[in-house]
Motif scaffolding. Structure first.
Motif, PDB file in Angstrom:
ATOM      1  N   ILE A 107       0.965  -1.262  -0.049  1.00 55.02           N
ATOM      2  CA  ILE A 107      -0.036  -0.066  -0.038  1.00 55.02           C
ATOM      3  C   ILE A 107       0.858   1.216   0.013  1.00 55.02           C
ATOM      4  O   ILE A 107       1.645   1.265   0.942  1.00 55.02           O
ATOM      5  CB  ILE A 107      -0.949  -0.041   1.187  1.00 55.02           C
ATOM      6  CG1 ILE A 107      -1.901  -1.034   1.059  1.00 55.02           C
ATOM      7  CG2 ILE A 107      -1.717   1.360   1.327  1.00 55.02           C
ATOM      8  CD1 ILE A 107      -2.962  -1.088   2.274  1.00 55.02           C
ATOM      9  N   ASP A 108       0.799   2.129  -1.070  1.00 58.50           N
ATOM     10  CA  ASP A 108       1.161   3.367  -1.111  1.00 58.50           C
ATOM     11  C   ASP A 108       0.596   4.358  -0.138  1.00 58.50           C
ATOM     12  O   ASP A 108      -0.486   4.855  -0.229  1.00 58.50           O
ATOM     13  CB  ASP A 108       1.285   4.070  -2.646  1.00 58.50           C
ATOM     14  CG  ASP A 108       1.879   5.211  -2.722  1.00 58.50           C
ATOM     15  OD1 ASP A 108       2.543   5.653  -1.568  1.00 58.50           O
ATOM     16  OD2 ASP A 108       1.922   5.838  -3.863  1.00 58.50           O
ATOM     17  N   ARG A 109       1.057   4.487   1.203  1.00 56.55           N
ATOM     18  CA  ARG A 109       0.557   5.390   1.908  1.00 56.55           C
ATOM     19  C   ARG A 109       0.247   6.821   1.529  1.00 56.55           C
ATOM     20  O   ARG A 109      -0.628   7.579   2.250  1.00 56.55           O
ATOM     21  CB  ARG A 109       1.209   5.075   3.406  1.00 56.55           C
ATOM     22  CG  ARG A 109       1.116   3.836   4.063  1.00 56.55           C
ATOM     23  CD  ARG A 109       1.455   3.781   5.530  1.00 56.55           C
ATOM     24  NE  ARG A 109       1.370   2.516   6.091  1.00 56.55           N
ATOM     25  CZ  ARG A 109       1.290   2.227   7.442  1.00 56.55           C
ATOM     26  NH1 ARG A 109       1.552   3.216   8.213  1.00 56.55           N
ATOM     27  NH2 ARG A 109       1.006   1.237   7.828  1.00 56.55           N
ATOM     28  N   GLU A 110       1.253   7.454   0.826  1.00 51.97           N
ATOM     29  CA  GLU A 110       1.003   8.591   0.573  1.00 51.97           C
ATOM     30  C   GLU A 110      -0.118   8.795  -0.580  1.00 51.97           C
ATOM     31  O   GLU A 110      -0.540  10.031  -0.762  1.00 51.97           O
ATOM     32  CB  GLU A 110       2.138   9.124  -0.287  1.00 51.97           C
ATOM     33  CG  GLU A 110       3.603   8.972   0.845  1.00 51.97           C
ATOM     34  CD  GLU A 110       4.714   9.749  -0.014  1.00 51.97           C
ATOM     35  OE1 GLU A 110       4.612   9.910  -1.299  1.00 51.97           O
ATOM     36  OE2 GLU A 110       5.689   9.779   0.564  1.00 51.97           O
TER      37      GLU A 110
ATOM     38  N   PHE B 112      -5.062   6.912   4.509  1.00 51.35           N
ATOM     39  CA  PHE B 112      -4.030   7.400   5.424  1.00 51.35           C
ATOM     40  C   PHE B 112      -3.765   8.793   5.003  1.00 51.35           C
ATOM     41  O   PHE B 112      -3.024   9.815   5.358  1.00 51.35           O
ATOM     42  CB  PHE B 112      -2.690   6.931   5.060  1.00 51.35           C
ATOM     43  CG  PHE B 112      -2.457   5.264   5.537  1.00 51.35           C
ATOM     44  CD1 PHE B 112      -2.011   4.872   6.797  1.00 51.35           C
ATOM     45  CD2 PHE B 112      -2.620   4.589   4.614  1.00 51.35           C
ATOM     46  CE1 PHE B 112      -2.076   3.538   7.348  1.00 51.35           C
ATOM     47  CE2 PHE B 112      -2.646   2.998   5.097  1.00 51.35           C
ATOM     48  CZ  PHE B 112      -2.385   2.702   6.365  1.00 51.35           C
ATOM     49  N   GLN B 113      -5.020   9.446   4.366  1.00 50.21           N
ATOM     50  CA  GLN B 113      -5.074  10.785   4.186  1.00 50.21           C
ATOM     51  C   GLN B 113      -6.266  11.446   4.817  1.00 50.21           C
ATOM     52  O   GLN B 113      -6.904  12.335   4.011  1.00 50.21           O
ATOM     53  CB  GLN B 113      -5.181  11.047   2.353  1.00 50.21           C
ATOM     54  CG  GLN B 113      -3.935  10.493   1.756  1.00 50.21           C
ATOM     55  CD  GLN B 113      -2.668  11.073   2.096  1.00 50.21           C
ATOM     56  OE1 GLN B 113      -2.556  12.144   2.335  1.00 50.21           O
ATOM     57  NE2 GLN B 113      -1.495  10.225   2.103  1.00 50.21           N
ATOM     58  N   GLU B 114      -6.519  11.061   6.061  1.00 45.80           N
ATOM     59  CA  GLU B 114      -7.694  11.550   6.678  1.00 45.80           C
ATOM     60  C   GLU B 114      -9.069  11.369   6.109  1.00 45.80           C
ATOM     61  O   GLU B 114      -9.902  12.136   6.124  1.00 45.80           O
ATOM     62  CB  GLU B 114      -7.478  13.188   6.983  1.00 45.80           C
ATOM     63  CG  GLU B 114      -6.145  13.308   7.856  1.00 45.80           C
ATOM     64  CD  GLU B 114      -5.874  14.579   8.306  1.00 45.80           C
ATOM     65  OE1 GLU B 114      -6.893  15.621   7.819  1.00 45.80           O
ATOM     66  OE2 GLU B 114      -4.981  15.220   8.849  1.00 45.80           O
TER      67      GLU B 114
END
Length: 656
Positions: free
Chosen positions: A283-286, A291-293
Motif C-alpha cells: 500500500i502506497d500510504r502517500e 492514510f489521508q484523513e
C-alpha cells in the motif's frame, strides 16, 4: 647515529629527461646520516625491490628514502619491500620527484630533487616504528540497492560462501533494467534476463532480502559495521496474502504508474510489475485514502485472507556486517525541465524510458508502438539526444554515456515493429565507446536507414495536430524542420534522489553532480574514502549494463578479499589526543568525517568534578589529519606527521 639508505629511480626515462639522477645519488651520499645511496632503472620492479631488501640487511639500515614517482602509486610497494628487509615499514619515506618535479619543473629540476631528498632524509630521522591495529572481521556483507549491479554483487558474494543482506528501497528488486524492452548490443529480452537474476536472489540461502526498506543509520568501521535498517510498513501481511488481486480491483485510487514511466495508472495498493520479487502487493500510504484523513478500507473489507493490516508500523532491524556495497542506481532528468522541446506540454513528447515501455511486450500497449495522445501508430519519429547531458544551463557538464547507443537500439526497435515509420536522430556528437558499439550505431544508420542530423533542436511545437521539430544541421549549415508523430527525448542520467543523505550516513564523498566518489579513479575505482565501503553501477557515474555488472563483480571481489583475511589490519598512521591537556572544545569531534572522535568524561585531578575531553577510536580513525589541523590547543598529533618531522623537513630547506 642514523643509518639511512637513499634509493633513486630512473623510472625509465620519464624522470631522467629532466633530472640528472646520478648527480642526485652523489649528492645524497654526502648528506649526514646517509650510509648508502644507489640508483636503479625501475625500483618498483622485482629487481629494484630486491636491491632495497638486500641493502637494508647488508648495511643495517634504520631508515630508507626512496626518490621515485607518486607515493599514492608505489608507497605501499616500497613499504612491503622494507618489511621484507626486516625494517618497520613506517621507517621509509618517499620523495616524489616525478609529479611535483620532473613533470612540471623545466628549469633546475635536479636542484629541486636534491632539496626533496634532503628534506626526506631529515624527516626519516624522526620517524618511529608503528604497529598495525588488529581488528576482527564480521564476515557478512550489506548491499544497498537491488538493481542489476546490486543483485550481481550480492550473488557473487553469496556464491563465494558469505552471507549477504540485500536492501532495496522499492517494493520489488530489479531496478531500471527490468523496465527495458531489449538490451544493446545483443538485443536480448531484458525482462527475461532480469527475471532469472531475481529468482536466483530468492533461491540463494546466503542472501537475506529486505525490500521496501532503507538504511536508517550506520555505525562502526571496516570489518565491524552495525547497520540499522528501516523496514517500511507494507500494510499487507505477506504470509497471509494469497495473490487473488481483489484488493487492487476494488481500490478507488488511480495514480501514475512508476514502472510504466507514468504512461498508465495504478491503484494505491499494487504489485509493481508481474515478475516482481516479492510478488505481493504493497500500500502506497502517500496515495491511500485511509492514510489521508479519509475513511476507505475497501481493500481490507474485500480481502478473503485478512492480509490487509492498516495498523502495521515501520520496523527497525539491526544487522552486523563487515563490508558494504553501494549500488543505488540512477534517476532520469524530468522532461518537464525542457519546455522548449514540449516536455510536459505535449503527450506525444516522451522520454526514452517511456519509449521502452511503449515498445515492451509487458508495457501498456503490449509491444505495439502507439502514440499516447490518440493511440495511432506513428509514421515519423524524431529522437533528440543530449537532452540535459553536456548542458551547462541545467548544471550538467557530463555525458550520460549510453544515450547514443540506446537511441540506435530504439531506432532498430521502431523499424522492426513499424517498418513504414521513418526515424530521425538529432545528435551533438556520437559517443559509442564499447566493444561493438560504434558498429552498432553504424548499423542503425546503414541497415535501418535512420536519418542522423548533427545539431541541436531549437524548438518543438504543435501545428495542425502534428509536432514540428526545428533545428539546425551543422554539417550542411541549414535550418531543418521535420513534422513528427512522436518525439523521444534522451534525457540525462542523474544521481538518484536522496543519495546525498545516504552518503552522509555512510561517511563517503560525492561529487558536484551528487554521484558517489571513488577513492582513486585509476588505482581504487570501486573503493571509497571510507574503508570497507565499495561502489557498483551508475551510483558512481553513468555507465552501461556490462560495465555496471563488471564493477559489481569487482566490488564483490574486494569484499571477499577482505573476508578471506582472519583479521583486518588498520593503517598505522592514526591520530592521538593528549587527554591530559585537552580543553574539551570538541571542534575535532565536529570535523571528523569518520565518526572516530567521541566525548569522554574524566575526573579532574585535584578538583572534585568531571571534565569532558575528546577521545579517538583508533579502529575508526583513517589518519586524514583533519582533527590535528582543527585543534586550537595543539593536543592532537598524527602518527607519521609529528611536529619534529615537519620542522625537520622545513629546516632542511635552509641546509646546503
Amino acid at each position: 647515529m642514523s643509518r639511512i639508505g637513499v634509493f633513486v629511480c630512473w623510472c625509465g626515462s620519464s624522470i631522467t629527461e629532466m633530472v640528472e639522477v646520478r648527480e642526485v645519488v652523489r649528492y645524497a651520499a654526502t648528506l649526514p646520516g646517509v650510509v648508502k645511496a644507489v640508483d636503479h632503472q625501475y625500483l618498483c620492479s622485482g629487481a629494484g625491490q630486491k636491491l632495497i631488501v638486500e641493502t637494508i640487511r647488508e648495511h643495517h639500515l634504520d631508515g630508507v628514502v626512496v626518490a621515485a614517482c607518486s607515493p599514492s602509486v608505489h608507497e605501499t610497494t616500497f613499504r612491503k619491500a622494507a618489511a621484507r628487509g626486516e625494517l618497520n615499514p613506517c621507517l621509509l619515506e618517499m620523495a616524489n620527484m616525478q609529479e611535483i618535479c620532473s613533470l612540471v619543473q623545466r628549469d633546475r629540476a635536479t636542484d629541486k630533487v636534491k632539496n626533496l631528498v634532503r628534506m626526506a632524509v631529515e624527516r626519516v630521522k624522526w620517524n618511529r616504528p608503528l604497529n598495525q591495529i588488529k581488528i576482527p572481521i564480521t564476515k557478512r556483507a550489506l548491499v544497498i540497492g537491488a538493481g542489476i549491479a546490486g543483485i550481481r554483487a550480492a550473488l557473487d558474494i553469496a556464491d563465494g560462501g558469505y552471507e549477504v543482506v540485500l536492501v532495496e528501497k522499492g517494493p520489488s528488486i530489479g531496478g531500471h533494467v527490468v523496465q527495458l524492452a531489449e538490451i544493446f548490443p545483443t538485443m536480448e529480452c531484458s525482462p527475461c534476463i532480469m527475471t532469472s537474476y531475481m529468482a536466483e536472489v530468492v533461491e540463494n540461502k546466503n542472501i537475506k532480502l529486505y525490500t521496501y526498506s532503507e538504511l536508517e543509520t550506520l555505525e562502526g568501521y571496516a570489518g565491524n559495521f552495525t547497520a540499522r535498517i528501516r523496514k517500511k510498513a507494507r500494510s499487507v501481511d505477506m504470509n497471509k496474502c494469497v495473490d487473488c488481486g481483489m484488493c487492487m480491483q476494488k481500490c478507488p485510487v488511480s495514480i501514475k504508474n512508476e514502472f510504466n514511466a507514468g504512461l498508465t495508472l495504478r491503484p494505491a495498493i499494487y504489485v509493481p510489475f508481474p515478475q516482481a520479487v516479492p510478488d505481493k502487493p504493497v500500500i502506497d500510504r502517500e496515495s491511500c485514502l485511509q492514510f489521508q484523513e479519509t475513511e476507505c478500507g475497501l481493500c481490507q473489507e474485500v480481502c478473503p485472507a485478512g492480509a490487509i493490516d492498516l495498523q502495521q508500523e515501520d520496523e527497525i532491524v539491526s544487522e552486523e556486517v563487515g563490508a558494504i556495497v553501494v549500488a543505488t542506481g540512477y534517476d532520469l532528468m524530468a522532461k518537464e525541465m525542457y519546455g522548449e522541446y514540449g516536455g510536459g506540454h505535449y503527450p506525444d513528447v516522451i522520454t526514452s524510458l517511456q519509449f521502452e515501455r511503449l515498445i515492451s511486450a509487458s508495457g501498456p500497449t503490449h509491444g505495439e508502438l502507439r502514440r499516447p495522445s490518440d493511440n495511432r501508430v506513428p509514421k515519423s519519429v524524431v529522437f533528440i539526444q543530449c537532452v540535459g547531458s553536456m548542458d551547462a544551463s541545467h548544471g550538467i557538464s557530463y555525458c550520460s554515456k549510453v544515450c547514443c547507443v540506446y537511441t540506435a537500439k530504439q531506432v532498430m526497435l521502431l523499424r522492426n515493429r513499424c517498418p513504414e515509420s521513418k526515424a530521425y536522430v538529432f545528435y551533438v556528437d556520437i559517443r559509442a565507446a564499447g566493444k561493438g558499439y560504434n558498429e552498432f550505431v553504424r548499423k542503425a544508420i546503414e541497415k535501418y536507414e535512420a536519418i542522423y542530423i548533427r545539431g541541436r533542436v531549437s524548438s518543438v511545437s504543435l501545428h495542425n495536430g502534428s509536432l514540428v521539430v526545428r533545428g539546425a544541421d551543422t554539417l550542411i549549415e541549414e535550418q531543418v524542420e521535420i513534422k513528427a508523430d512522436l518525439v523521444v527525448l534522451a534525457t540525462a542520467i542523474t544521481a538518484p534522489r536522496g543519495v546525498e543523505t545516504l552518503a552522509r550516513k555512510l561517511g563517503i564523498a560525492y561529487d558536484l553532480h551528487s554521484f558517489l566518489s571513488e577513492a582513486h579513479p585509476r588505482l581504487r575505482p570501486v573503493e571509497t574514502n571510507n574503508a570497507g565501503i565499495y561502489l557498483a553501477g551508475v551510483c558512481q557515474s553513468p555507465k552501461d549494463i556490462a560495465e555496471s555488472v563488471a564493477q559489481a563483480g569487482a566490488a564483490a571481489s574486494k569484499v571477499m578479499g577482505l573476508f578471506r583475511s582472519r583479521d583486518l589490519f588498520q593503517e598505522r598512521g592514526v591520530a592521538r589526543i593528549n587527554e591530559n591537556t585537552c580543553d574539551g572544545c570538541l571542534l575535532c569531534h565536529e570535523a571528523c568525517s569518520f565518526s572516530a572522535i567521541e566525548m569522554k568524561c574524566l575526573e579532574d585531578q585535584g578538583e572534585d568534578r568531571m571534565r569532558v575531553v575528546s577521545s579517538i577510536d583508533k579502529k575508526k580513525c583513517r589518519g586524514c589529519g583533519t582533527c590535528a589541523a582543527m585543534c586550537r590547543s595543539n593536543n592532537i598529533e598524527l602518527d607519521g606527521f609529528s611536529d619534529q618531522q615537519i620542522y625537520a623537513q622545513i629546516n632542511a630547506l635552509g641546509l646546503r
